[in-house]
Design a protein around this motif. Structure first.
Motif, PDB file in Angstrom:
ATOM      1  N   ARG A 108       0.833  -1.194   0.000  1.00 57.03           N
ATOM      2  CA  ARG A 108       0.000   0.000   0.000  1.00 57.03           C
ATOM      3  C   ARG A 108       0.873   1.252   0.000  1.00 57.03           C
ATOM      4  N   PRO A 109       0.318   2.375  -0.419  1.00 56.65           N
ATOM      5  CA  PRO A 109       1.091   3.610  -0.329  1.00 56.65           C
ATOM      6  C   PRO A 109       1.336   3.988   1.129  1.00 56.65           C
ATOM      7  N   THR A 110       2.477   4.585   1.392  1.00 55.81           N
ATOM      8  CA  THR A 110       2.792   5.054   2.737  1.00 55.81           C
ATOM      9  C   THR A 110       1.906   6.234   3.092  1.00 55.81           C
ATOM     10  N   LEU A 111       1.302   6.189   4.277  1.00 55.37           N
ATOM     11  CA  LEU A 111       0.501   7.301   4.763  1.00 55.37           C
ATOM     12  C   LEU A 111       1.347   8.148   5.703  1.00 55.37           C
ATOM     13  N   THR A 112       1.450   9.419   5.416  1.00 54.02           N
ATOM     14  CA  THR A 112       2.126  10.356   6.311  1.00 54.02           C
ATOM     15  C   THR A 112       1.072  11.056   7.154  1.00 54.02           C
ATOM     16  N   VAL A 113       1.200  10.921   8.458  1.00 49.40           N
ATOM     17  CA  VAL A 113       0.219  11.476   9.391  1.00 49.40           C
ATOM     18  C   VAL A 113       0.874  12.620  10.157  1.00 49.40           C
ATOM     19  N   THR A 114       0.288  13.795  10.063  1.00 45.35           N
ATOM     20  CA  THR A 114       0.779  14.977  10.759  1.00 45.35           C
ATOM     21  C   THR A 114      -0.265  15.417  11.775  1.00 45.35           C
ATOM     22  N   ALA A 115       0.150  15.541  13.027  1.00 49.23           N
ATOM     23  CA  ALA A 115      -0.763  16.035  14.066  1.00 49.23           C
ATOM     24  C   ALA A 115      -0.923  17.543  13.913  1.00 49.23           C
ATOM     25  N   THR A 116      -2.145  18.024  14.089  1.00 46.73           N
ATOM     26  CA  THR A 116      -2.416  19.459  13.931  1.00 46.73           C
ATOM     27  C   THR A 116      -3.007  20.026  15.226  1.00 46.73           C
ATOM     28  N   PRO A 117      -2.846  21.325  15.445  1.00 46.25           N
ATOM     29  CA  PRO A 117      -3.246  21.926  16.723  1.00 46.25           C
ATOM     30  C   PRO A 117      -4.758  21.938  16.938  1.00 46.25           C
ATOM     31  N   CYS A 118      -5.140  21.828  18.195  1.00 44.71           N
ATOM     32  CA  CYS A 118      -6.529  21.985  18.636  1.00 44.71           C
ATOM     33  C   CYS A 118      -6.527  22.739  19.965  1.00 44.71           C
ATOM     34  N   ARG A 119      -7.601  23.468  20.194  1.00 44.25           N
ATOM     35  CA  ARG A 119      -7.858  24.032  21.526  1.00 44.25           C
ATOM     36  C   ARG A 119      -9.325  23.805  21.822  1.00 44.25           C
ATOM     37  N   HIS A 120      -9.598  22.921  22.773  1.00 44.06           N
ATOM     38  CA  HIS A 120     -10.945  22.426  23.027  1.00 44.06           C
ATOM     39  C   HIS A 120     -11.694  23.365  23.978  1.00 44.06           C
ATOM     40  N   GLY A 121     -11.692  24.671  23.640  1.00 37.47           N
ATOM     41  CA  GLY A 121     -12.398  25.634  24.475  1.00 37.47           C
ATOM     42  C   GLY A 121     -11.786  27.013  24.351  1.00 37.47           C
ATOM     43  N   PRO A 122     -12.220  27.938  25.191  1.00 39.72           N
ATOM     44  CA  PRO A 122     -11.723  29.315  25.117  1.00 39.72           C
ATOM     45  C   PRO A 122     -10.281  29.422  25.595  1.00 39.72           C
ATOM     46  N   VAL A 123      -9.714  30.606  25.468  1.00 42.42           N
ATOM     47  CA  VAL A 123      -8.350  30.855  25.938  1.00 42.42           C
ATOM     48  C   VAL A 123      -8.248  30.464  27.411  1.00 42.42           C
ATOM     49  N   GLY A 124      -7.191  29.725  27.748  1.00 41.53           N
ATOM     50  CA  GLY A 124      -6.973  29.315  29.119  1.00 41.53           C
ATOM     51  C   GLY A 124      -7.671  28.041  29.537  1.00 41.53           C
ATOM     52  N   SER A 125      -8.397  27.403  28.610  1.00 41.70           N
ATOM     53  CA  SER A 125      -9.177  26.218  28.971  1.00 41.70           C
ATOM     54  C   SER A 125      -8.385  24.914  28.899  1.00 41.70           C
ATOM     55  N   ARG A 126      -7.205  24.943  28.324  1.00 38.76           N
ATOM     56  CA  ARG A 126      -6.484  23.686  28.090  1.00 38.76           C
ATOM     57  C   ARG A 126      -6.223  22.889  29.376  1.00 38.76           C
ATOM     58  N   PRO A 127      -5.854  23.521  30.504  1.00 39.74           N
ATOM     59  CA  PRO A 127      -5.655  22.725  31.719  1.00 39.74           C
ATOM     60  C   PRO A 127      -6.917  21.993  32.165  1.00 39.74           C
ATOM     61  N   VAL A 128      -8.092  22.526  31.821  1.00 41.46           N
ATOM     62  CA  VAL A 128      -9.358  21.900  32.195  1.00 41.46           C
ATOM     63  C   VAL A 128      -9.837  20.946  31.106  1.00 41.46           C
ATOM     64  N   ALA A 129      -9.832  21.399  29.852  1.00 38.70           N
ATOM     65  CA  ALA A 129     -10.371  20.606  28.736  1.00 38.70           C
ATOM     66  C   ALA A 129      -9.408  19.522  28.283  1.00 38.70           C
ATOM     67  N   GLY A 130      -8.113  19.687  28.579  1.00 38.81           N
ATOM     68  CA  GLY A 130      -7.137  18.671  28.209  1.00 38.81           C
ATOM     69  C   GLY A 130      -6.606  18.826  26.802  1.00 38.81           C
ATOM     70  N   ALA A 131      -5.605  18.012  26.496  1.00 43.71           N
ATOM     71  CA  ALA A 131      -4.937  18.060  25.192  1.00 43.71           C
ATOM     72  C   ALA A 131      -5.768  17.352  24.134  1.00 43.71           C
ATOM     73  N   VAL A 132      -5.829  17.955  22.950  1.00 46.63           N
ATOM     74  CA  VAL A 132      -6.534  17.404  21.790  1.00 46.63           C
ATOM     75  C   VAL A 132      -5.674  17.677  20.563  1.00 46.63           C
ATOM     76  N   ILE A 133      -5.704  16.774  19.595  1.00 48.73           N
ATOM     77  CA  ILE A 133      -5.026  17.032  18.323  1.00 48.73           C
ATOM     78  C   ILE A 133      -5.937  16.647  17.167  1.00 48.73           C
ATOM     79  N   GLY A 134      -5.639  17.237  16.005  1.00 47.24           N
ATOM     80  CA  GLY A 134      -6.242  16.819  14.753  1.00 47.24           C
ATOM     81  C   GLY A 134      -5.228  15.995  13.973  1.00 47.24           C
ATOM     82  N   PHE A 135      -5.631  15.510  12.810  1.00 47.76           N
ATOM     83  CA  PHE A 135      -4.754  14.662  12.001  1.00 47.76           C
ATOM     84  C   PHE A 135      -4.865  15.036  10.531  1.00 47.76           C
ATOM     85  N   ASP A 136      -3.721  15.194   9.889  1.00 46.55           N
ATOM     86  CA  ASP A 136      -3.656  15.446   8.455  1.00 46.55           C
ATOM     87  C   ASP A 136      -2.961  14.263   7.799  1.00 46.55           C
ATOM     88  N   LEU A 137      -3.618  13.645   6.803  1.00 43.99           N
ATOM     89  CA  LEU A 137      -3.094  12.450   6.146  1.00 43.99           C
ATOM     90  C   LEU A 137      -2.774  12.757   4.695  1.00 43.99           C
TER      91      LEU A 137
END
Length: 260
Positions: free
Chosen positions: A118-147
């Motif tokens: 099969r062809p090689t899939l290159t997966v790149t993680a992309t930024p996410c912020r799961h809420g308003p500014v300053g919410s990351r400590p509460v909402a936690g880490a999230v990423i997107g994916f680019d293939l």
């Protein structure tokens, strides 16, 4: 013309089949009716079950897990399915919690999925912020994916993940040529936090696409849970892509063929 088959299972859960690869995203297969706590006084009730049962998904080559700590992206039945996945790509803290074979990626980190036939899939993680500014400590880490893979003509396949529209997401338009955008919408809000949003609305998705300019837009994660306050707007099935007819609101359980 290269194509992929996209099946919206429900919520954020999708199955992508391309050139022999079978990729599952954010496995959620619990039955509806249960209320799940998300922490800090927030909760949501699952109102719709999956259109495809976990037992009917079949073998998958990899699971792309935007985050593991919210049940609307990974529920109990989804966790059981992870046990049979040879590769799990997720956030760095998520990989620590899940253990092998989960691999944690930071935003803009890249890895590859390989197979001799099969062809090689290159997966790149992309930024996410799961809420308003300053919410990351509460909402936690999230990423997107680019293939991306050899043979794509219109650009990469991008999963936004659960995120609001902010500078990190806009960087995707600057750094990647996206042909197919799978956008997590729903405009999540909780009573305890008032008007604050924790994911993109339909209007946010349309604004992002004006910059991103994808050929195809596939909205997901706008239904099936009580915390989606933007659901009525989504049910109108508006166009999000710059060109009319390029937005496909895939019926859960019904495969859609997409030119890539």
């Amino acid at each position: 013309m290269s194509t992929l088959t996209f099946t919206h299972v429900g919520g954020p859960t999708t199955l992508v089949e391309v050139d022999g690869w079978r990729i599952l995203t954010d496995p959620t297969f619990d039955a509806p009716g249960r209320t799940y706590a998300f922490g800090w006084g927030t909760s949501s009730r699952k109102t719709t079950g999956p259109a495809v049962a976990a037992a009917d998904v079949g073998d998958v080559d990899a699971v792309l897990l935007t985050h593991d700590h919210h049940a609307d992206n990974l529920d109990d039945a989804g966790r059981q399915l992870l046990g049979g996945a040879p590769t799990i790509l997720t956030t760095v803290p998520g990989a620590r919690r899940l253990g092998p074979p989960a691999v944690g990626l930071r935003p803009w980190a890249t890895t590859t999925l390989t197979h001799p036939d099969r062809p090689t899939l290159t997966v790149t993680a992309t930024p996410c912020r799961h809420g308003p500014v300053g919410s990351r400590p509460v909402a936690g880490a999230v990423i997107g994916f680019d293939l991306s893979w050899e043979g794509q003509q219109h650009g990469s396949l991008w999963f936004s993940g659960d995120t609001v529209l902010y500078g990190g997401v806009r960087q995707v338009a600057e750094r990647r040529r996206v042909g197919t955008a799978v956008l997590h919408l729903g405009g999540v809000r909780f009573p305890v936090t008032g008007p604050l949003r924790y994911s993109m609305t339909v209007d946010d998705g349309r604004e992002l696409c004006r910059t991103l300019k994808p050929r195809t837009v596939l909205p997901v994660h706008y239904e099936g849970w009580s915390h989606f306050v933007d659901r009525p707007a989504a049910l109108e099935r508006p166009e999000l892509a710059p060109d009319p007819g390029r937005t496909t609101w895939a019926e859960p359980g019904r495969p859609v063929v997409v030119e890539v």
